[in-house]
Motif scaffolding. Structure first.
Motif, PDB file in Angstrom:
ATOM      1  N   ILE A   9      -5.354 -20.982  17.781  1.00 35.07           N
ATOM      2  CA  ILE A   9      -5.259 -22.134  18.690  1.00 35.07           C
ATOM      3  C   ILE A   9      -6.649 -22.587  19.106  1.00 35.07           C
ATOM      4  CG2 ILE A   9      -4.464 -22.917  20.953  1.00 35.07           C
ATOM      5  CD1 ILE A   9      -2.116 -20.922  20.640  1.00 35.07           C
ATOM      6  N   ARG A  10      -7.498 -21.624  19.436  1.00 32.79           N
ATOM      7  CA  ARG A  10      -8.868 -21.950  19.863  1.00 32.79           C
ATOM      8  C   ARG A  10      -9.622 -22.662  18.736  1.00 32.79           C
ATOM      9  NH1 ARG A  10     -10.176 -17.276  21.167  1.00 32.79           N
ATOM     10  NH2 ARG A  10      -9.823 -17.362  23.413  1.00 32.79           N
ATOM     11  N   ALA A  11      -9.449 -22.195  17.500  1.00 35.10           N
ATOM     12  CA  ALA A  11     -10.137 -22.837  16.375  1.00 35.10           C
ATOM     13  C   ALA A  11      -9.668 -24.272  16.175  1.00 35.10           C
ATOM     14  CB  ALA A  11      -9.907 -22.019  15.106  1.00 35.10           C
ATOM     15  N   ILE A  12      -8.367 -24.501  16.279  1.00 37.10           N
ATOM     16  CA  ILE A  12      -7.839 -25.859  16.121  1.00 37.10           C
ATOM     17  C   ILE A  12      -8.388 -26.773  17.214  1.00 37.10           C
ATOM     18  CG2 ILE A  12      -5.738 -27.270  16.210  1.00 37.10           C
ATOM     19  CD1 ILE A  12      -4.266 -24.848  14.935  1.00 37.10           C
ATOM     20  N   ARG A  13      -8.387 -26.297  18.436  1.00 41.01           N
ATOM     21  CA  ARG A  13      -8.883 -27.123  19.545  1.00 41.01           C
ATOM     22  C   ARG A  13     -10.404 -27.317  19.471  1.00 41.01           C
ATOM     23  NH1 ARG A  13      -5.284 -24.906  24.713  1.00 41.01           N
ATOM     24  NH2 ARG A  13      -3.286 -25.820  24.026  1.00 41.01           N
ATOM     25  N   LYS A  14     -11.107 -26.351  18.922  1.00 43.70           N
ATOM     26  CA  LYS A  14     -12.567 -26.450  18.797  1.00 43.70           C
ATOM     27  C   LYS A  14     -12.967 -27.462  17.723  1.00 43.70           C
ATOM     28  CE  LYS A  14     -16.605 -23.632  17.496  1.00 43.70           C
ATOM     29  NZ  LYS A  14     -17.068 -22.248  17.151  1.00 43.70           N
ATOM     30  N   TYR A  15     -12.344 -27.369  16.542  1.00 41.47           N
ATOM     31  CA  TYR A  15     -12.772 -28.190  15.416  1.00 41.47           C
ATOM     32  C   TYR A  15     -12.020 -29.510  15.301  1.00 41.47           C
ATOM     33  CZ  TYR A  15     -15.319 -24.036  14.021  1.00 41.47           C
ATOM     34  OH  TYR A  15     -16.181 -22.968  13.993  1.00 41.47           O
ATOM     35  N   LYS A  16     -10.901 -29.643  16.013  1.00 42.47           N
ATOM     36  CA  LYS A  16     -10.158 -30.902  16.069  1.00 42.47           C
ATOM     37  C   LYS A  16      -9.917 -31.502  14.675  1.00 42.47           C
ATOM     38  CE  LYS A  16     -11.752 -32.061  20.729  1.00 42.47           C
ATOM     39  NZ  LYS A  16     -12.233 -30.690  20.990  1.00 42.47           N
ATOM     40  N   PRO A  17      -9.248 -30.763  13.811  1.00 41.51           N
ATOM     41  CA  PRO A  17      -9.035 -31.266  12.453  1.00 41.51           C
ATOM     42  C   PRO A  17      -7.952 -32.333  12.380  1.00 41.51           C
ATOM     43  CG  PRO A  17      -7.850 -29.212  12.749  1.00 41.51           C
ATOM     44  CD  PRO A  17      -8.638 -29.432  14.015  1.00 41.51           C
ATOM     45  N   ASP A  18      -8.105 -33.218  11.417  1.00 41.96           N
ATOM     46  CA  ASP A  18      -7.024 -34.146  11.106  1.00 41.96           C
ATOM     47  C   ASP A  18      -5.929 -33.410  10.350  1.00 41.96           C
ATOM     48  OD1 ASP A  18      -8.194 -36.692  12.076  1.00 41.96           O
ATOM     49  OD2 ASP A  18      -9.704 -36.244  10.554  1.00 41.96           O
ATOM     50  N   ILE A  19      -6.332 -32.514   9.436  1.00 39.27           N
ATOM     51  CA  ILE A  19      -5.353 -31.713   8.712  1.00 39.27           C
ATOM     52  C   ILE A  19      -5.781 -30.249   8.702  1.00 39.27           C
ATOM     53  CG2 ILE A  19      -4.670 -33.643   7.247  1.00 39.27           C
ATOM     54  CD1 ILE A  19      -6.153 -32.343   4.955  1.00 39.27           C
TER      55      ILE A  19
ATOM     56  N   ASP B 266      -7.871 -22.235  28.843  1.00 44.08           N
ATOM     57  CA  ASP B 266      -9.058 -21.465  28.475  1.00 44.08           C
ATOM     58  C   ASP B 266      -9.338 -21.506  26.973  1.00 44.08           C
ATOM     59  OD1 ASP B 266      -6.619 -19.984  28.318  1.00 44.08           O
ATOM     60  OD2 ASP B 266      -7.784 -18.159  27.955  1.00 44.08           O
ATOM     61  N   LEU B 267      -8.383 -21.979  26.190  1.00 37.20           N
ATOM     62  CA  LEU B 267      -8.555 -22.053  24.734  1.00 37.20           C
ATOM     63  C   LEU B 267      -9.056 -23.420  24.277  1.00 37.20           C
ATOM     64  CD1 LEU B 267      -5.296 -20.194  23.602  1.00 37.20           C
ATOM     65  CD2 LEU B 267      -7.566 -19.233  24.051  1.00 37.20           C
ATOM     66  N   GLY B 268      -9.325 -24.310  25.220  1.00 41.49           N
ATOM     67  CA  GLY B 268      -9.816 -25.640  24.883  1.00 41.49           C
ATOM     68  C   GLY B 268      -8.799 -26.721  25.187  1.00 41.49           C
TER      69      GLY B 268
ATOM     70  N   ALA C  29      -1.166 -25.666  19.654  1.00 42.95           N
ATOM     71  CA  ALA C  29      -2.475 -26.211  20.022  1.00 42.95           C
ATOM     72  C   ALA C  29      -2.365 -27.590  20.660  1.00 42.95           C
ATOM     73  CB  ALA C  29      -3.381 -26.287  18.795  1.00 42.95           C
ATOM     74  N   GLY C  30      -1.276 -28.299  20.390  1.00 41.66           N
ATOM     75  CA  GLY C  30      -1.092 -29.627  20.964  1.00 41.66           C
ATOM     76  C   GLY C  30      -0.460 -29.628  22.338  1.00 41.66           C
ATOM     77  N   TRP C  31      -0.010 -28.460  22.785  1.00 44.15           N
ATOM     78  CA  TRP C  31       0.618 -28.374  24.106  1.00 44.15           C
ATOM     79  C   TRP C  31      -0.437 -28.389  25.215  1.00 44.15           C
ATOM     80  CZ3 TRP C  31       5.728 -25.836  25.485  1.00 44.15           C
ATOM     81  CH2 TRP C  31       6.688 -26.073  24.490  1.00 44.15           C
ATOM     82  N   ASP C  32      -0.073 -28.943  26.346  1.00 47.95           N
ATOM     83  CA  ASP C  32      -0.972 -28.980  27.501  1.00 47.95           C
ATOM     84  C   ASP C  32      -0.827 -27.664  28.278  1.00 47.95           C
ATOM     85  OD1 ASP C  32      -2.765 -29.765  29.367  1.00 47.95           O
ATOM     86  OD2 ASP C  32      -1.463 -31.228  30.361  1.00 47.95           O
ATOM     87  N   CYS C  33      -1.395 -26.604  27.699  1.00 39.00           N
ATOM     88  CA  CYS C  33      -1.346 -25.277  28.329  1.00 39.00           C
ATOM     89  C   CYS C  33      -2.518 -24.454  27.804  1.00 39.00           C
ATOM     90  CB  CYS C  33      -0.021 -24.578  28.012  1.00 39.00           C
ATOM     91  SG  CYS C  33       0.250 -24.296  26.247  1.00 39.00           S
ATOM     92  N   SER C  34      -2.646 -23.215  28.266  1.00 40.23           N
ATOM     93  CA  SER C  34      -3.713 -22.319  27.797  1.00 40.23           C
ATOM     94  C   SER C  34      -5.069 -23.022  27.842  1.00 40.23           C
ATOM     95  CB  SER C  34      -3.428 -21.819  26.382  1.00 40.23           C
ATOM     96  OG  SER C  34      -2.153 -21.251  26.282  1.00 40.23           O
TER      97      SER C  34
ATOM     98  N   ARG D  52      -1.035 -11.511  19.916  1.00 35.76           N
ATOM     99  CA  ARG D  52      -1.555 -12.439  20.922  1.00 35.76           C
ATOM    100  C   ARG D  52      -2.999 -12.847  20.622  1.00 35.76           C
ATOM    101  NH1 ARG D  52      -4.062 -12.161  26.101  1.00 35.76           N
ATOM    102  NH2 ARG D  52      -3.238 -13.707  27.581  1.00 35.76           N
ATOM    103  N   ASP D  53      -3.816 -11.885  20.195  1.00 34.22           N
ATOM    104  CA  ASP D  53      -5.225 -12.155  19.943  1.00 34.22           C
ATOM    105  C   ASP D  53      -5.403 -13.130  18.773  1.00 34.22           C
ATOM    106  OD1 ASP D  53      -8.154 -11.643  20.112  1.00 34.22           O
ATOM    107  OD2 ASP D  53      -7.825 -10.659  18.184  1.00 34.22           O
ATOM    108  N   THR D  54      -4.699 -12.885  17.679  1.00 32.10           N
ATOM    109  CA  THR D  54      -4.865 -13.762  16.515  1.00 32.10           C
ATOM    110  C   THR D  54      -4.253 -15.143  16.765  1.00 32.10           C
ATOM    111  OG1 THR D  54      -2.898 -12.720  15.518  1.00 32.10           O
ATOM    112  CG2 THR D  54      -5.048 -11.906  14.815  1.00 32.10           C
ATOM    113  N   TYR D  55      -3.176 -15.174  17.537  1.00 30.18           N
ATOM    114  CA  TYR D  55      -2.568 -16.459  17.894  1.00 30.18           C
ATOM    115  C   TYR D  55      -3.536 -17.281  18.738  1.00 30.18           C
ATOM    116  CZ  TYR D  55       1.369 -19.534  19.285  1.00 30.18           C
ATOM    117  OH  TYR D  55       2.216 -20.584  19.485  1.00 30.18           O
TER     118      TYR D  55
END
Length: 233
Positions: free
Chosen positions: A99-109, A142-144, A135-140, A92-95
């Motif tokens: 997700i938090r990193a993807i939402r934080k940095y908003k990468p194209d790839i 607190d992760l961004g 990361a694209g789901w409208d949930c969680s 759960r922690d690494t997942y």
């Protein structure tokens, strides 16, 4: 891979030296094009010692080397989650962290591991695919805010990447990669052949497309392409 449309890249890696070993040349090429490259890794280098006298300083030394190596190839940000090297596993922690990193940095790839390697890299391959999707789901909340990267590519670190979909010419950036690899002094004893292997592999891949050095990627379709117009196929 249409790099003219890429503004931001995120590399999700198991250990601090994996990005440079795997795609140091590609990272440098992106940077030279003005693309912001972010690196998020998990392992903290605590196993990188061959003498007991070096054990206590392994983490601090390894992290300093990692920061300097990634700065050398020009990454915009380098972040380590700080897990023990052998503690990089799916949970759960690494997942959440992915997700938090993807939402934080908003990468194209996103660039990540392939599962044809040892268990930590296999777990990272699964984590990267799943978190790219989640990361694209409208949930969680607190992760961004939700963010869906438009593409993901697997890379090779130890074992050959089967059936790559992209072979990238890194001839002009390969020596930058080698200089960065040499910064990892704490890995010289247990990864003594790392630089030789990197050069041999890059020459082999380059020979497939008629260039001196190349690195390979395999595009993931874990998240299917959205096709609204049939002519886009």
């Amino acid at each position: 891979m249409k790099t003219n449309k890429v503004k931001s890249v995120l590399v999700l890696a198991g250990h601090a030296d994996d990005p440079v070993i795997a795609v140091g040349g590609i990272i440098r090429r992106f940077v030279k094009m003005g693309v912001k490259v972010h690196v998020f890794c998990f392992g903290n280098n605590d196993e990188a010692y061959t003498k007991m006298s070096a054990r206590a300083s392994a983490v601090d030394r390894g992290m300093a080397e990692a920061v300097a190596a990634h700065k050398s190839v020009g990454v915009h940000s380098f972040e380590c989650h700080g897990l023990p090297d052998f503690g990089v596993q799916r949970n759960r922690d690494t997942y959440h962290a992915c997700i938090r990193a993807i939402r934080k940095y908003k990468p194209d790839i996103i660039l990540g591991h392939y599962w044809r390697e040892y268990f930590q890299h296999r777990d990272m391959a699964r984590l990267t695919c799943d978190s790219w999707w989640q990361a694209g789901w409208d949930c969680s909340a607190d992760l961004g805010r939700p963010w869906q990267a438009r593409a993901m590519y697997h890379f090779e670190v130890i074992h050959d990447l089967p059936e790559p979909t992209h072979i990238v010419d890194v001839t002009d950036s390969f020596q930058d990669k080698i200089r960065a690899l040499k910064i990892f002094k704490s890995a010289e004893e247990h990864l003594a052949s790392m630089i030789e292997q990197a050069e041999s592999r890059a020459r082999f891949h380059g020979s497939k497309i008629g260039v001196k050095y190349a690195e390979v990627l395999r595009q993931s379709f874990f998240v299917p392409d959205k096709v609204l117009k049939i002519q886009e196929l």
